[in-house]
Design an enzyme around this catalytic site. Structure first.
Site, PDB file in Angstrom:
ATOM      1  N   LYS A 111       0.820  -1.206   0.000  1.00 50.52           N
ATOM      2  CA  LYS A 111       0.000   0.000   0.000  1.00 50.52           C
ATOM      3  C   LYS A 111       0.859   1.263   0.000  1.00 50.52           C
ATOM      4  CE  LYS A 111      -4.374  -1.666   1.723  1.00 50.52           C
ATOM      5  NZ  LYS A 111      -5.388  -1.618   2.770  1.00 50.52           N
ATOM      6  N   LYS A 192      -6.450 -13.933  -9.823  1.00 49.48           N
ATOM      7  CA  LYS A 192      -7.616 -14.058  -8.950  1.00 49.48           C
ATOM      8  C   LYS A 192      -8.663 -13.013  -9.321  1.00 49.48           C
ATOM      9  CE  LYS A 192      -7.743 -13.068  -4.418  1.00 49.48           C
ATOM     10  NZ  LYS A 192      -7.401 -13.006  -2.992  1.00 49.48           N
ATOM     11  N   LYS A 195     -11.764  -6.695  -8.358  1.00 48.02           N
ATOM     12  CA  LYS A 195     -12.426  -5.534  -8.938  1.00 48.02           C
ATOM     13  C   LYS A 195     -11.445  -4.690  -9.748  1.00 48.02           C
ATOM     14  CE  LYS A 195     -15.569  -2.532  -7.474  1.00 48.02           C
ATOM     15  NZ  LYS A 195     -16.051  -1.570  -6.489  1.00 48.02           N
TER      16      LYS A 195
END
Ligand code: TRP
Length: 326
Positions: A111, A192, A195
């Protein structure tokens, strides 16, 4: 019943991979455990987000869970920021959390890379809040995906450090419960379902939209014409059949593919019907819930009251251990 805690960020519409990999499992767990499920809004603000849509995303997630079968009479469902004890315990736990451990967290590193303009303390101490989420309920089990194992490990480490420092066994070390559900690959067959990769089928899609997406989904690349025979073993759509279709249908598609008796589109039509059988009731229930925000808000408030009671009981003990018992 043994207690179990899990949390999810309110990040927008959920997809079939979320359902197969996690939510379906949660629905089964609610019969076997004292389940607490939290919508972790405080975690969600560690990165940039749109304040205007936060409320809607929280309600949307709650509705999706309920539409998928989470029953508020069985499992407690609540919004993290409505139970203040999470942040109180987080501060206390931060005083026993080694920086060296936080530095190892791969989610933080990822992140920090993605949001390099905003590497804040909250992003760094995210795992301490997650530990507090779990420990404030003394939960024994935490159902999570593989990507969260490191966070459960550090939770155990933090509980151990707390217990050692204060010479107690007050905080139990929780165990991860890895989801039994399959890990669903995306429509692209490369990664995988997610979104951000845009390789997903949303839980809000109707049959037509599902079929449209399946039409573009990758199959055995060697099968160019319908008359070419294919290899189900390397076909992502066949992997989906193993999850969604009956044995009979699997055999029909597998044998038909090898002998070029069945085309990819026909295979996908079978798949579409089976996926729609799962998604349609969820979609319709969700549409119904969309008409009644007050009902959802009531469930979440109720959940927060129940969870506050449990969390406060834990905190009374923690304050006592710390010497804050005046
Ligand atoms: N970090 C988790 C995720 O990204 C969400 C989460 C927050 C969580 N607190 C939790 C998961 C406590 C399990 C237990 O998926």
């Amino acid at each position: 019943m043994k207690r179990l805690f899990s949390g999810a960020q309110p990040t927008g519409t959920l997809h079939l991979g979320n359902y197969i990999g996690a939510i379906k499992n949660w629905v089964e767990l609610q019969n076997k455990y004292d389940c607490i499920f939290s919508i972790v809004d405080l975690h969600a603000i560690t990165i940039e987000y749109n304040q205007k849509s936060m409320r809607e995303k929280i309600l949307d997630l709650a509705k999706t869970y309920i539409a998928c079968g989470i029953e508020p009479d069985k499992a407690k469902l609540f919004i993290q920021s409505q139970v203040k004890q999470h942040t109180e315990l987080m501060w206390i736990l931060s005083t026993v959390t080694p920086l060296g451990e936080l530095n190892r967290m791969t989610q933080f590193k990822d992140k920090a890379k993605q949001h390099s303009h905003n590497i804040n303390l909250g992003l760094y101490s995210y795992p301490v809040l997650q530990a507090a989420d779990i420990l404030v309920y003394k939960a024994e089990f935490v159902p999570v995906g593989e990507d969260q194992i490191q966070h459960i490990e550090i939770t155990r480490e933090i509980a151990r450090k707390f217990n050692f420092r204060f010479n107690t066994d007050y905080l139990p070390e929780p165990k991860e419960l890895l989801s039994k559900g399959a890990r669903l690959m995306g429509l692209d067959g490369d990664s995988k379902m997610s979104k951000s990769k845009n390789n997903f089928i949303g839980l809000d899609e109707d049959e037509k939209s599902i079929m449209n997406k399946l039409r573009g989904a990758k199959t055995d690349p060697a099968r160019i014409k319908r008359t070419d025979s294919g290899n189900p073993k390397i076909c992502n759509m066949f992997a989906w059949h193993k999850i969604f279709s009956s044995e009979e249908e699997q055999n029909k598609c597998s044998d038909g593919c090898k002998t070029a008796q069945i085309g990819c589109v026909d295979c996908k039509k079978i798949l579409c019907a089976n996926i729609n059988k799962i998604i349609e009731p969820i979609r319709l229930k969700k549409q119904e819930l969309d008409k009644d925000n007050d009902y959802i808000i009531d469930i979440l408030k109720n959940g927060a009251v129940k969870c506050s009671n449990i969390a406060e009981e834990t905190m009374i003990g923690v304050r006592d251990i710390l010497g804050f018992n005046i």
